[in-house]
Design a protein around this motif. Structure first.
Motif, PDB file in Angstrom:
ATOM      1  N   ALA A  59       6.780   2.977  10.304  1.00 33.78           N
ATOM      2  CA  ALA A  59       7.510   3.757   9.303  1.00 33.78           C
ATOM      3  C   ALA A  59       6.866   5.121   9.083  1.00 33.78           C
ATOM      4  N   HIS A  60       5.547   5.177   9.123  1.00 33.15           N
ATOM      5  CA  HIS A  60       4.864   6.452   8.903  1.00 33.15           C
ATOM      6  C   HIS A  60       4.818   7.308  10.161  1.00 33.15           C
ATOM      7  N   SER A  61       5.223   6.736  11.289  1.00 36.24           N
ATOM      8  CA  SER A  61       5.233   7.484  12.546  1.00 36.24           C
ATOM      9  C   SER A  61       6.556   8.197  12.788  1.00 36.24           C
ATOM     10  N   TYR A  62       7.598   7.800  12.051  1.00 38.22           N
ATOM     11  CA  TYR A  62       8.932   8.371  12.242  1.00 38.22           C
ATOM     12  C   TYR A  62       9.512   8.729  10.878  1.00 38.22           C
ATOM     13  N   GLU A  63       9.959   9.950  10.764  1.00 42.04           N
ATOM     14  CA  GLU A  63      10.436  10.445   9.471  1.00 42.04           C
ATOM     15  C   GLU A  63      11.540   9.588   8.880  1.00 42.04           C
ATOM     16  N   ASN A  64      12.456   9.089   9.707  1.00 41.29           N
ATOM     17  CA  ASN A  64      13.642   8.385   9.213  1.00 41.29           C
ATOM     18  C   ASN A  64      13.543   6.870   9.329  1.00 41.29           C
ATOM     19  N   VAL A  65      12.330   6.340   9.439  1.00 39.89           N
ATOM     20  CA  VAL A  65      12.121   4.893   9.468  1.00 39.89           C
ATOM     21  C   VAL A  65      11.392   4.485   8.196  1.00 39.89           C
ATOM     22  N   TYR A  66      11.857   3.390   7.589  1.00 35.76           N
ATOM     23  CA  TYR A  66      11.283   2.856   6.356  1.00 35.76           C
ATOM     24  C   TYR A  66      11.011   1.365   6.562  1.00 35.76           C
ATOM     25  N   PHE A  67      10.342   0.740   5.608  1.00 33.75           N
ATOM     26  CA  PHE A  67      10.079  -0.690   5.737  1.00 33.75           C
ATOM     27  C   PHE A  67      10.190  -1.366   4.382  1.00 33.75           C
ATOM     28  N   SER A  68      10.272  -2.682   4.421  1.00 32.03           N
ATOM     29  CA  SER A  68      10.216  -3.485   3.198  1.00 32.03           C
ATOM     30  C   SER A  68       9.092  -4.497   3.356  1.00 32.03           C
ATOM     31  N   CYS A  69       8.627  -5.036   2.241  1.00 37.76           N
ATOM     32  CA  CYS A  69       7.549  -6.023   2.321  1.00 37.76           C
ATOM     33  C   CYS A  69       8.054  -7.354   1.770  1.00 37.76           C
ATOM     34  N   GLY A  70       7.919  -8.377   2.590  1.00 39.67           N
ATOM     35  CA  GLY A  70       8.371  -9.703   2.191  1.00 39.67           C
ATOM     36  C   GLY A  70       8.014 -10.738   3.231  1.00 39.67           C
ATOM     37  N   VAL A  71       8.368 -11.985   2.922  1.00 32.76           N
ATOM     38  CA  VAL A  71       8.057 -13.107   3.818  1.00 32.76           C
ATOM     39  C   VAL A  71       9.303 -13.960   4.008  1.00 32.76           C
ATOM     40  N   HIS A  72       9.699 -14.110   5.237  1.00 30.64           N
ATOM     41  CA  HIS A  72      10.842 -14.933   5.644  1.00 30.64           C
ATOM     42  C   HIS A  72      10.554 -16.401   5.321  1.00 30.64           C
ATOM     43  N   PRO A  73      11.583 -17.191   4.981  1.00 30.98           N
ATOM     44  CA  PRO A  73      11.330 -18.610   4.666  1.00 30.98           C
ATOM     45  C   PRO A  73      10.685 -19.407   5.788  1.00 30.98           C
ATOM     46  N   TYR A  74      10.795 -18.956   7.040  1.00 29.67           N
ATOM     47  CA  TYR A  74      10.110 -19.654   8.131  1.00 29.67           C
ATOM     48  C   TYR A  74       8.611 -19.370   8.158  1.00 29.67           C
ATOM     49  N   ASP A  75       8.181 -18.342   7.439  1.00 28.02           N
ATOM     50  CA  ASP A  75       6.789 -17.910   7.510  1.00 28.02           C
ATOM     51  C   ASP A  75       6.051 -18.070   6.183  1.00 28.02           C
ATOM     52  N   ILE A  76       6.540 -18.990   5.339  1.00 25.08           N
ATOM     53  CA  ILE A  76       5.967 -19.111   3.994  1.00 25.08           C
ATOM     54  C   ILE A  76       4.551 -19.676   3.997  1.00 25.08           C
ATOM     55  N   ASP A  77       4.124 -20.310   5.082  1.00 22.25           N
ATOM     56  CA  ASP A  77       2.753 -20.837   5.111  1.00 22.25           C
ATOM     57  C   ASP A  77       1.714 -19.720   5.028  1.00 22.25           C
ATOM     58  N   ASP A  78       2.112 -18.497   5.408  1.00 21.24           N
ATOM     59  CA  ASP A  78       1.190 -17.363   5.365  1.00 21.24           C
ATOM     60  C   ASP A  78       1.414 -16.483   4.139  1.00 21.24           C
ATOM     61  N   PHE A  79       2.240 -16.939   3.208  1.00 18.35           N
ATOM     62  CA  PHE A  79       2.577 -16.111   2.056  1.00 18.35           C
ATOM     63  C   PHE A  79       1.332 -15.780   1.240  1.00 18.35           C
ATOM     64  N   ASP A  80       1.218 -14.502   0.869  1.00 16.98           N
ATOM     65  CA  ASP A  80       0.089 -14.047   0.052  1.00 16.98           C
ATOM     66  C   ASP A  80       0.592 -12.905  -0.827  1.00 16.98           C
ATOM     67  N   LEU A  81       0.762 -13.164  -2.102  1.00 18.16           N
ATOM     68  CA  LEU A  81       1.305 -12.164  -3.021  1.00 18.16           C
ATOM     69  C   LEU A  81       0.415 -10.934  -3.100  1.00 18.16           C
ATOM     70  N   ASP A  82      -0.889 -11.128  -3.073  1.00 19.18           N
ATOM     71  CA  ASP A  82      -1.807  -9.992  -3.167  1.00 19.18           C
ATOM     72  C   ASP A  82      -1.635  -9.035  -1.988  1.00 19.18           C
ATOM     73  N   ILE A  83      -1.372  -9.602  -0.804  1.00 19.37           N
ATOM     74  CA  ILE A  83      -1.162  -8.741   0.365  1.00 19.37           C
ATOM     75  C   ILE A  83       0.130  -7.942   0.205  1.00 19.37           C
ATOM     76  N   LEU A  84       1.180  -8.576  -0.280  1.00 22.30           N
ATOM     77  CA  LEU A  84       2.433  -7.851  -0.494  1.00 22.30           C
ATOM     78  C   LEU A  84       2.222  -6.695  -1.469  1.00 22.30           C
ATOM     79  N   LYS A  85       1.423  -6.928  -2.485  1.00 16.07           N
ATOM     80  CA  LYS A  85       1.176  -5.874  -3.476  1.00 16.07           C
ATOM     81  C   LYS A  85       0.419  -4.689  -2.873  1.00 16.07           C
ATOM     82  N   GLU A  86      -0.301  -4.921  -1.775  1.00 16.11           N
ATOM     83  CA  GLU A  86      -1.005  -3.832  -1.110  1.00 16.11           C
ATOM     84  C   GLU A  86      -0.044  -2.872  -0.416  1.00 16.11           C
ATOM     85  N   PHE A  87       1.162  -3.367  -0.101  1.00 15.04           N
ATOM     86  CA  PHE A  87       2.126  -2.569   0.658  1.00 15.04           C
ATOM     87  C   PHE A  87       3.260  -2.026  -0.203  1.00 15.04           C
TER      88      PHE A  87
END
Length: 265
Positions: A59-87
């Motif tokens: 996202a920071h490499s291209y002016e018109n690209v953006y991102f969101s922060c979240g965790v897909h239901p298939y990947d909830i074993d790695d969920f970490d709220l503190d990490i999401l807050k970093e982004f």
């Protein structure tokens, strides 16, 4: 891939996994072609928390690209709220998600997994509320639970999008609660009868375009890696179903995407 298109209006792709390994090695070339082929902006949805650093970097490499922060239901074993807050406070982060419920792979005795999915979904909804970000929602084989959760939190949210809308009449009711509906390559499939039938029922001011690349490639390129420029085929199919001009479809979906994701930017 370069399409010969009329670029009076450039498309906003609200959902493309540019951080996927499917794009490794040619991402820069693909994006240059996309931006030259009538694509305006692209949002990378957060799915796997381990991929967030790459999403932010892209996202920071291209002016018109953006991102969101979240965790897909298939990947909830790695969920970490503190990490999401970093982004989430990053200036290029425009939403929370892709989060939600997905019961497709679950068996009857997997109720504990459903419970965990719901808990983590609600945690991400509360994160979106706290940081005043819209929500990117994934729903598969979980319409009723998803509806009940979203309905109960809708008045506190800054809106959201039902990514890859599954033609649910129940979920369509959320249009009155600030939710938008992501339409992608599935609309062009031969078995898309339900989605084609429900598309005219979606308020025009609640439709946004998406790739979901590298997945769900539209016809006539189905079976190949999906690419943001192929949203042109989705726009054309929407125009056909709704009996509109393609440029009108692009214009209205862009307006919707800007209102949901890019107010204040």
């Amino acid at each position: 891939m370069f399409l010969d298109c009329d670029f009076k209006e450039k498309i906003i792709d609200t959902h493309c996994h540019l951080d996927s390994q499917a794009y490794f090695g040619y991402l820069d070339e693909m994006l240059m072609h996309a931006f030259a082929s009538g694509i305006d902006k692209i949002i990378i949805p957060g799915a796997d928390i381990k991929d967030l650093p790459r999403s932010r970097e892209i996202a920071h490499s291209y002016e018109n690209v953006y991102f969101s922060c979240g965790v897909h239901p298939y990947d909830i074993d790695d969920f970490d709220l503190d990490i999401l807050k970093e982004f989430i406070d990053d200036k290029k982060c425009v939403a929370v998600g892709e989060c939600g419920l997905d019961y497709y792979r679950l068996k009857n005795n997997d109720s504990h997994i459903k419970t965990k999915q719901k808990e983590i979904f609600i945690t991400q909804i509360e994160l979106a509320i706290a940081y005043k970000k819209p929500l990117i929602v994934h729903v598969r084989d979980a319409n009723e639970d998803s509806f009940n959760i979203l309905k109960s939190y809708a008045k506190y949210l800054q809106g959201g999008v039902l990514h890859c809308f599954n033609a649910s009449e129940l979920l369509l009711q959320l249009a009155n609660d600030g939710f938008y509906f992501g339409i992608g390559g599935v609309l062009t499939f031969k078995n898309a009868k339900n989605l084609i039938e429900i598309l005219p029922k979606i308020p025009k001011d609640k439709i946004v375009l998406e790739t979901d690349g590298p997945y769900l490639t539209p016809e006539p390129y189905r079976g190949k890696t999906n690419d943001p420029i192929l949203t042109h085929f989705v726009a054309q199919k929407i125009a056909q179903v709704l009996q509109l001009d393609k440029q009108e479809v692009i214009k209205l979906t862009n307006f919707n995407a800007k209102r949901l994701f890019f107010q204040g930017l």
